[in-house]
Design a protein around this motif. Structure first.
Motif, PDB file in Angstrom:
ATOM      1  N   TYR A 167      64.587 -35.550-118.318  1.00 49.28           N
ATOM      2  CA  TYR A 167      64.026 -35.328-119.647  1.00 49.28           C
ATOM      3  C   TYR A 167      62.496 -35.345-119.613  1.00 49.28           C
ATOM      4  CZ  TYR A 167      62.767 -36.098-124.505  1.00 49.28           C
ATOM      5  OH  TYR A 167      62.186 -36.004-125.743  1.00 49.28           O
ATOM      6  N   ILE A 168      61.926 -36.331-118.941  1.00 48.51           N
ATOM      7  CA  ILE A 168      60.464 -36.422-118.863  1.00 48.51           C
ATOM      8  C   ILE A 168      59.898 -35.216-118.112  1.00 48.51           C
ATOM      9  CG2 ILE A 168      58.539 -37.754-117.897  1.00 48.51           C
ATOM     10  CD1 ILE A 168      60.136 -40.302-118.685  1.00 48.51           C
ATOM     11  N   ASN A 169      60.544 -34.798-117.039  1.00 49.81           N
ATOM     12  CA  ASN A 169      60.100 -33.598-116.313  1.00 49.81           C
ATOM     13  C   ASN A 169      60.141 -32.372-117.211  1.00 49.81           C
ATOM     14  OD1 ASN A 169      59.442 -34.723-113.826  1.00 49.81           O
ATOM     15  ND2 ASN A 169      61.526 -34.510-113.049  1.00 49.81           N
ATOM     16  N   TYR A 170      61.204 -32.246-117.997  1.00 52.48           N
ATOM     17  CA  TYR A 170      61.327 -31.118-118.915  1.00 52.48           C
ATOM     18  C   TYR A 170      60.216 -31.158-119.969  1.00 52.48           C
ATOM     19  CZ  TYR A 170      63.393 -27.786-122.176  1.00 52.48           C
ATOM     20  OH  TYR A 170      63.601 -26.713-123.005  1.00 52.48           O
ATOM     21  N   CYS A 171      59.911 -32.343-120.457  1.00 53.73           N
ATOM     22  CA  CYS A 171      58.830 -32.485-121.443  1.00 53.73           C
ATOM     23  C   CYS A 171      57.486 -32.101-120.841  1.00 53.73           C
ATOM     24  CB  CYS A 171      58.771 -33.917-121.985  1.00 53.73           C
ATOM     25  SG  CYS A 171      60.114 -34.316-123.117  1.00 53.73           S
ATOM     26  N   ILE A 172      57.233 -32.503-119.608  1.00 50.86           N
ATOM     27  CA  ILE A 172      55.981 -32.147-118.943  1.00 50.86           C
ATOM     28  C   ILE A 172      55.879 -30.630-118.807  1.00 50.86           C
ATOM     29  CG2 ILE A 172      54.661 -32.269-116.783  1.00 50.86           C
ATOM     30  CD1 ILE A 172      55.938 -35.098-116.399  1.00 50.86           C
ATOM     31  N   ALA A 173      56.947 -29.996-118.359  1.00 51.82           N
ATOM     32  CA  ALA A 173      56.937 -28.542-118.171  1.00 51.82           C
ATOM     33  C   ALA A 173      56.759 -27.812-119.502  1.00 51.82           C
ATOM     34  CB  ALA A 173      58.234 -28.089-117.496  1.00 51.82           C
ATOM     35  N   THR A 174      57.416 -28.288-120.535  1.00 56.67           N
ATOM     36  CA  THR A 174      57.297 -27.657-121.847  1.00 56.67           C
ATOM     37  C   THR A 174      55.904 -27.861-122.426  1.00 56.67           C
ATOM     38  OG1 THR A 174      59.655 -28.014-122.203  1.00 56.67           O
ATOM     39  CG2 THR A 174      58.335 -27.511-124.147  1.00 56.67           C
ATOM     40  N   PHE A 175      55.352 -29.062-122.249  1.00 53.69           N
ATOM     41  CA  PHE A 175      53.996 -29.355-122.696  1.00 53.69           C
ATOM     42  C   PHE A 175      53.005 -28.444-121.977  1.00 53.69           C
ATOM     43  CE2 PHE A 175      49.998 -31.670-122.695  1.00 53.69           C
ATOM     44  CZ  PHE A 175      49.928 -32.174-123.981  1.00 53.69           C
ATOM     45  N   ALA A 176      53.170 -28.302-120.672  1.00 55.70           N
ATOM     46  CA  ALA A 176      52.287 -27.436-119.876  1.00 55.70           C
ATOM     47  C   ALA A 176      52.336 -25.998-120.377  1.00 55.70           C
ATOM     48  CB  ALA A 176      52.683 -27.500-118.402  1.00 55.70           C
ATOM     49  N   LYS A 177      53.531 -25.520-120.636  1.00 53.53           N
ATOM     50  CA  LYS A 177      53.676 -24.145-121.115  1.00 53.53           C
ATOM     51  C   LYS A 177      53.048 -23.970-122.500  1.00 53.53           C
ATOM     52  CE  LYS A 177      57.107 -20.549-121.808  1.00 53.53           C
ATOM     53  NZ  LYS A 177      58.522 -20.187-121.707  1.00 53.53           N
ATOM     54  N   MET A 193      48.730 -24.978-119.488  1.00 53.86           N
ATOM     55  CA  MET A 193      48.180 -25.805-118.420  1.00 53.86           C
ATOM     56  C   MET A 193      49.091 -25.679-117.195  1.00 53.86           C
ATOM     57  SD  MET A 193      47.958 -29.408-120.464  1.00 53.86           S
ATOM     58  CE  MET A 193      46.295 -30.020-120.555  1.00 53.86           C
ATOM     59  N   SER A 194      48.556 -26.043-116.051  1.00 58.56           N
ATOM     60  CA  SER A 194      49.419 -26.158-114.874  1.00 58.56           C
ATOM     61  C   SER A 194      50.271 -27.422-115.044  1.00 58.56           C
ATOM     62  CB  SER A 194      48.576 -26.266-113.603  1.00 58.56           C
ATOM     63  OG  SER A 194      47.902 -27.517-113.570  1.00 58.56           O
ATOM     64  N   LEU A 195      51.341 -27.498-114.278  1.00 58.60           N
ATOM     65  CA  LEU A 195      52.176 -28.705-114.329  1.00 58.60           C
ATOM     66  C   LEU A 195      51.373 -29.942-113.938  1.00 58.60           C
ATOM     67  CD1 LEU A 195      55.542 -27.447-112.799  1.00 58.60           C
ATOM     68  CD2 LEU A 195      55.105 -28.115-115.167  1.00 58.60           C
ATOM     69  N   LEU A 196      50.539 -29.808-112.926  1.00 66.68           N
ATOM     70  CA  LEU A 196      49.737 -30.946-112.481  1.00 66.68           C
ATOM     71  C   LEU A 196      48.742 -31.371-113.556  1.00 66.68           C
ATOM     72  CD1 LEU A 196      48.974 -32.983-110.329  1.00 66.68           C
ATOM     73  CD2 LEU A 196      47.429 -31.265-109.347  1.00 66.68           C
ATOM     74  N   GLY A 205      48.553 -41.593-122.185  1.00 68.10           N
ATOM     75  CA  GLY A 205      49.680 -42.382-122.666  1.00 68.10           C
ATOM     76  C   GLY A 205      50.940 -41.632-123.048  1.00 68.10           C
ATOM     77  N   GLY A 206      50.951 -40.332-122.871  1.00 64.98           N
ATOM     78  CA  GLY A 206      52.139 -39.562-123.227  1.00 64.98           C
ATOM     79  C   GLY A 206      53.347 -39.890-122.366  1.00 64.98           C
ATOM     80  N   LEU A 207      53.133 -40.084-121.066  1.00 61.06           N
ATOM     81  CA  LEU A 207      54.253 -40.413-120.182  1.00 61.06           C
ATOM     82  C   LEU A 207      54.793 -41.803-120.471  1.00 61.06           C
ATOM     83  CD1 LEU A 207      53.093 -38.959-116.744  1.00 61.06           C
ATOM     84  CD2 LEU A 207      54.644 -37.947-118.422  1.00 61.06           C
ATOM     85  N   ALA A 208      53.911 -42.742-120.694  1.00 65.14           N
ATOM     86  CA  ALA A 208      54.350 -44.103-121.028  1.00 65.14           C
ATOM     87  C   ALA A 208      55.157 -44.095-122.318  1.00 65.14           C
ATOM     88  CB  ALA A 208      53.149 -45.037-121.142  1.00 65.14           C
ATOM     89  N   PHE A 209      54.702 -43.309-123.290  1.00 65.18           N
ATOM     90  CA  PHE A 209      55.421 -43.193-124.557  1.00 65.18           C
ATOM     91  C   PHE A 209      56.825 -42.629-124.330  1.00 65.18           C
ATOM     92  CE2 PHE A 209      56.702 -40.426-128.080  1.00 65.18           C
ATOM     93  CZ  PHE A 209      56.819 -41.367-129.101  1.00 65.18           C
ATOM     94  N   LEU A 210      56.927 -41.567-123.552  1.00 68.67           N
ATOM     95  CA  LEU A 210      58.243 -40.975-123.283  1.00 68.67           C
ATOM     96  C   LEU A 210      59.156 -41.961-122.567  1.00 68.67           C
ATOM     97  CD1 LEU A 210      57.339 -37.339-122.173  1.00 68.67           C
ATOM     98  CD2 LEU A 210      58.492 -38.037-124.284  1.00 68.67           C
ATOM     99  N   ASP A 211      58.606 -42.722-121.644  1.00 72.96           N
ATOM    100  CA  ASP A 211      59.389 -43.709-120.916  1.00 72.96           C
ATOM    101  C   ASP A 211      59.868 -44.818-121.857  1.00 72.96           C
ATOM    102  OD1 ASP A 211      60.560 -45.037-118.677  1.00 72.96           O
ATOM    103  OD2 ASP A 211      58.787 -46.319-118.559  1.00 72.96           O
ATOM    104  N   GLU A 212      58.963 -45.344-122.648  1.00 70.62           N
ATOM    105  CA  GLU A 212      59.286 -46.468-123.531  1.00 70.62           C
ATOM    106  C   GLU A 212      60.188 -46.051-124.690  1.00 70.62           C
ATOM    107  OE1 GLU A 212      55.534 -48.093-124.767  1.00 70.62           O
ATOM    108  OE2 GLU A 212      54.913 -48.397-122.685  1.00 70.62           O
ATOM    109  N   CYS A 213      60.032 -44.846-125.178  1.00 68.59           N
ATOM    110  CA  CYS A 213      60.750 -44.398-126.383  1.00 68.59           C
ATOM    111  C   CYS A 213      61.833 -43.371-126.069  1.00 68.59           C
ATOM    112  CB  CYS A 213      59.753 -43.841-127.393  1.00 68.59           C
ATOM    113  SG  CYS A 213      58.542 -45.049-127.922  1.00 68.59           S
TER     114      CYS A 213
END
Length: 75
Positions: free
Chosen positions: A12-22, A26-29, A39-47
Motif C-alpha cells: 500500500y505504501i509503495n502504491y501511494c509513493i508511486a501514485t504521489f510521484a505520478k 516526480m521520480s519515484l526517488l 512526514g508523509g511516510l510516517a503518517f501512512l505507516d501510523e495511520c
C-alpha cells in the motif's frame, strides 16, 4: 497473520509513493525522499488501518496536507 498485514502495508505504501510521484510529476526517488522528509511516510505507516480504507485520491490528498503542514512546498 502479522506478516500478511506487514506485506499489505508495504504494498500500500509503495502504491501511494508511486501514485504521489505520478500526480506531482516526480521520480519515484524524489517522491520517496519528499514523503520521508516531510512526514508523509510516517503518517501512512501510523495511520495505515484507516487510510487504506479510503480512496487512493483521498490518501494522496492526506499525505500532501501532512507534508505541507510539515514544511513541504508542492504546488
Amino acid at each position: 497473520m502479522e506478516q500478511i498485514n506487514n506485506d499489505n502495508k508495504i504494498k500500500y505504501i509503495n502504491y501511494c509513493i508511486a501514485t504521489f510521484a505520478k500526480q506531482y510529476r516526480m521520480s519515484l526517488l524524489a517522491a520517496f525522499n519528499y514523503l520521508d522528509r516531510y512526514g508523509g511516510l510516517a503518517f501512512l505507516d501510523e495511520c495505515y488501518e484507516a487510510e487504506h480504507l479510503l480512496s487512493i485520491e483521498d490518501a494522496i490528498n492526506d499525505i500532501a496536507i501532512i507534508c505541507k503542514n510539515n514544511g513541504g512546498q508542492l504546488e
